[in-house]
Scaffold this active site. Structure first.
Site, PDB file in Angstrom:
ATOM      1  N   HIS A  11      25.841  15.392  37.660  1.00 50.89           N
ATOM      2  CA  HIS A  11      24.726  14.913  36.840  1.00 50.89           C
ATOM      3  C   HIS A  11      23.581  14.381  37.702  1.00 50.89           C
ATOM      4  O   HIS A  11      23.745  14.065  38.880  1.00 50.89           O
ATOM      5  CB  HIS A  11      25.201  13.813  35.882  1.00 50.89           C
ATOM      6  CG  HIS A  11      25.692  12.582  36.590  1.00 50.89           C
ATOM      7  ND1 HIS A  11      24.846  11.615  37.081  1.00 50.89           N
ATOM      8  CD2 HIS A  11      26.950  12.171  36.901  1.00 50.89           C
ATOM      9  CE1 HIS A  11      25.552  10.658  37.664  1.00 50.89           C
ATOM     10  NE2 HIS A  11      26.837  10.972  37.572  1.00 50.89           N
ATOM     11  N   GLU A  89      33.907  11.067  34.297  1.00 49.11           N
ATOM     12  CA  GLU A  89      34.070  10.427  35.599  1.00 49.11           C
ATOM     13  C   GLU A  89      35.412   9.697  35.667  1.00 49.11           C
ATOM     14  O   GLU A  89      36.046   9.411  34.634  1.00 49.11           O
ATOM     15  CB  GLU A  89      32.908   9.450  35.837  1.00 49.11           C
ATOM     16  CG  GLU A  89      32.935   8.689  37.161  1.00 49.11           C
ATOM     17  CD  GLU A  89      32.922   9.593  38.384  1.00 49.11           C
ATOM     18  OE1 GLU A  89      33.911  10.337  38.576  1.00 49.11           O
ATOM     19  OE2 GLU A  89      31.951   9.531  39.159  1.00 49.11           O
TER      20      GLU A  89
END
Length: 270
Positions: A11, A89
């Site tokens: 990201h 994550e």
């Protein structure tokens, strides 16, 4: 043989990335202004790639990044993104929302080092790796199933355009292999998959490819480069090969690791 490409992108930057604050899963921070610019730059770089599948973590920073990539695409603007919690994550427990320096201090107090240290309520590296393996195996089964269906109902061979669209944009160099290994006797790609995820997750996935799949990596890369965290919107590309029948593990070739040439000028402060 069934072959497919996997392009993995981290990201874009968030404010907390810049401030070195642990986000994990519990801090759902949006992209910063720089992060949006990085996502747009990644999209421009990938605009000619013909993706057949797009997956993303379901956290805000990855959702915004994948949207920024696809809106620049010539072929994938209207493609449906599949959001998957398995791409999130690593969970950092009590360390989420706290400075990275505090996580390192916690690890030191426990007589351990980052990233092997697991803070209370966090996810171990083994748990993270299993999560990545679970998603990857799901992805492989999906591609093999679709390739089998296409083979059953269509006489056409896999198209070479998927591979050529990748080969044209990923330059050769220190972080890239010298070839996509697509000689005249090799079938074209059955699919080209884009995955947008997170730094620790991608590092864990690289470890899985290296240690479990015995993936071949560009010879010029050092072990430390393979274990470093990807920069924001860094790109890593794999080619996966299944023998006929799709039984057993695929062979894997890494084309490039943490490529970031598209960020030239984006990260510079005025």
């Amino acid at each position: 043989m069934t072959r497919f490409a996997l392009t993995v992108v981290r990201h874009g930057e968030t404010r907390l990335n810049k401030e070195k604050i642990i986000q994990g899963q519990g801090i759902d921070e949006p992209l910063s202004e720089t992060g949006f610019k990085q996502a747009a730059a990644a999209g421009i770089f990938l605009k000619d790639v013909k993706f057949t599948h797009v997956f993303s973590s379901d956290l805000t920073r990855t959702k915004q990044t994948v949207h920024g990539i696809l809106e620049k695409s010539k072929f994938c603007k209207d493609m449906t993104v599949k959001y998957d919690s398995r791409l999130r994550e690593r969970k950092y427990g009590v360390a989420e929302g706290r400075p990275l320096s505090e996580l390192r201090a916690m690890a030191k107090a426990a007589g351990e080092e980052c990233p092997a240290f697991t803070p209370p309520g966090g996810e171990t590296l083994d748990q993270l790796k299993r999560r990545g393996k679970d998603f990857f195996e799901f992805l492989c089964q999906l591609i093999l199933k679709e390739a089998g269906q296409n083979e059953q109902f269509s006489q056409e061979a896999p198209s070479s355009c998927l591979e050529s669209s990748l080969a044209e944009i990923f330059p050769l160099g220190k972080n890239c292999a010298s070839t996509f290994n697509s000689d005249s006797g090799t079938p074209g790609l059955a699919a080209s998959v884009l995955v947008v995820s997170h730094g620790a997750y991608i590092r864990s996935l690289l470890d899985y490819f290296l240690t479990d799949l015995k993936c071949s990596f560009p010879a010029t890369l050092s072990r430390s480069e393979l274990t470093s965290v990807s920069p924001n919107t860094g790109m890593t590309v794999f080619i996966l090969n299944f023998e006929k029948g799709g039984k057993g593990r695929p062979t894997a070739q890494c084309v490039c690791v943490n490529l970031q040439g598209h960020l030239a000028g984006v990260n510079k402060t005025p």
